[in-house]
Design a protein around this motif. Structure first.
Motif, short mmCIF file in Angstrom:
data_model
loop_
_atom_site.label_atom_id
_atom_site.label_comp_id
_atom_site.label_asym_id
_atom_site.label_seq_id
_atom_site.Cartn_x
_atom_site.Cartn_y
_atom_site.Cartn_z
N ASP A 121 -9.65 4.44 4.35
CA ASP A 121 -9.46 3.95 2.98
C ASP A 121 -10.24 2.65 2.81
O ASP A 121 -9.94 1.66 3.47
CB ASP A 121 -7.96 3.71 2.77
CG ASP A 121 -7.59 3.40 1.32
OD1 ASP A 121 -8.50 3.07 0.53
OD2 ASP A 121 -6.39 3.47 1.00
N HIS A 137 -7.42 -2.46 -2.15
CA HIS A 137 -5.96 -2.59 -1.93
C HIS A 137 -5.59 -2.37 -0.46
O HIS A 137 -4.51 -2.74 -0.04
CB HIS A 137 -5.15 -1.69 -2.88
CG HIS A 137 -5.26 -0.20 -2.62
ND1 HIS A 137 -5.37 0.73 -3.64
CD2 HIS A 137 -5.24 0.54 -1.48
CE1 HIS A 137 -5.41 1.94 -3.14
NE2 HIS A 137 -5.34 1.86 -1.82
N HIS A 153 -3.65 9.55 1.48
CA HIS A 153 -2.78 8.54 2.09
C HIS A 153 -1.84 9.14 3.12
O HIS A 153 -1.58 8.53 4.16
CB HIS A 153 -2.02 7.76 1.01
CG HIS A 153 -2.91 6.80 0.27
ND1 HIS A 153 -3.64 7.18 -0.82
CD2 HIS A 153 -3.22 5.50 0.52
CE1 HIS A 153 -4.37 6.13 -1.23
NE2 HIS A 153 -4.13 5.11 -0.44
N HIS A 173 0.83 -1.20 0.00
CA HIS A 173 0.00 0.00 0.00
C HIS A 173 0.87 1.26 0.00
O HIS A 173 0.64 2.20 -0.77
CB HIS A 173 -0.91 -0.03 1.24
CG HIS A 173 -2.11 0.84 1.17
ND1 HIS A 173 -3.09 0.84 2.14
CD2 HIS A 173 -2.51 1.75 0.26
CE1 HIS A 173 -4.03 1.71 1.82
NE2 HIS A 173 -3.69 2.29 0.69
N TRP A 211 -13.46 6.51 0.11
CA TRP A 211 -13.07 6.82 1.48
C TRP A 211 -14.29 7.19 2.32
O TRP A 211 -15.23 7.80 1.81
CB TRP A 211 -12.10 8.02 1.49
CG TRP A 211 -10.76 7.71 0.91
CD1 TRP A 211 -10.46 7.55 -0.42
CD2 TRP A 211 -9.54 7.51 1.62
NE1 TRP A 211 -9.12 7.25 -0.56
CE2 TRP A 211 -8.53 7.23 0.67
CE3 TRP A 211 -9.19 7.56 2.97
CZ2 TRP A 211 -7.20 6.98 1.03
CZ3 TRP A 211 -7.87 7.31 3.34
CH2 TRP A 211 -6.89 7.03 2.37
#
Ligand code: MN
Length: 238
Positions: free
Chosen positions: A201, A205, A114, A63, A163
């Motif tokens: 998130d 992934h 992120h 990630h 999100w």
């Protein structure tokens, strides 16, 4: 032989390419109208395996070093093409993101989201402490459990990738919502608008290696990882 203009173009292109790699000394750029815009990933504030058992080490490594790294690289590419040499803050750009490309929207959001996400987590064991954040959560959502339920619902009902957010709206009220893809509440295109305090998130992934299709289990476990001190710092402007 180079003409002046083609020579300048060559130098400028070279500086841009080097700038993207973070190799340009400031002096070299001083008289050039094209500035690099080197957004960079901050190193993770903990080891890849620090969030186990809730988020596994391999997920964290892929990630951070693949998915998030690609957003940062592509943001830098888009910024070089679209910022016209201006040194713009990402927050400012996101607030006007409708004026930029889809590439900048996706990767600017991806980088911002992120960077926030990594800092919003920590190794397990910290409960929400007494303080301004707890008071605000209580007055907006009545109880921590109700806040958690609403945030979980936002995460679970986000169809596809995106999100869930705890954010502060224009009236300084705490709100919960979700955005698709890498959008966030700073963006002028977002139906939920404000200052993001905490983002979850829910792209596959972020959880697929450990949880496969079980997003609900990931979401429920993720609350064990929240760094409430960090979230409170965003609320009170630290
Ligand atoms: Mn992600």
């Amino acid at each position: 032989m180079h003409t002046n203009s083609s020579r300048r173009k060559f130098i400028s292109t070279t500086v841009m390419a080097a700038g993207a790699m973070g190799m340009v000394p400031g002096a070299l750029l001083a008289n050039d109208s094209i500035q690099p815009t080197p957004f960079a990933q901050t190193p993770l504030p903990y080891a890849y395996n620090a969030l186990e058992p809730y988020v596994d080490a391999m997920t964290m490594e892929i990630h951070h070093t693949k998915h998030a790294a690609a957003y940062t690289k592509n943001l830098n590419d888009a910024a070089l093409a679209e910022f016209k040499g201006e040194n713009l803050s990402l927050e400012l750009v996101l607030s006007n993101i409708s004026k930029y490309s889809a590439k900048l929207r996706n990767n600017g959001g991806g980088h911002y989201n992120h960077e926030l996400f990594w800092k919003s987590m920590q190794a397990t064991g910290t409960a929400l402490h007494e303080g301004p954040l707890k008071q605000a959560l209580m007055s907006n959502f009545n109880s921590f459990e109700n806040f958690k339920t609403k945030m979980s619902e936002a995460a679970m009902t986000r169809f596809g990738s995106g999100w869930a957010w705890l954010y502060m709206d224009g009236e300084k009220k705490l709100q919960i919502g979700s955005t698709p893809n890498q959008d966030n509440p700073l963006m002028d295109v977002s139906p939920v608008k404000g200052q993001p305090l905490l983002g979850l998130d829910v792209w596959e992934h972020a959880y697929y290696l450990k949880y496969q299709n079980r997003r609900a289990d990931y979401v429920n476990n993720w609350f064990n990882l929240v760094n409430w001190k960090f979230v409170e710092g965003r609320l009170i402007g630290k």
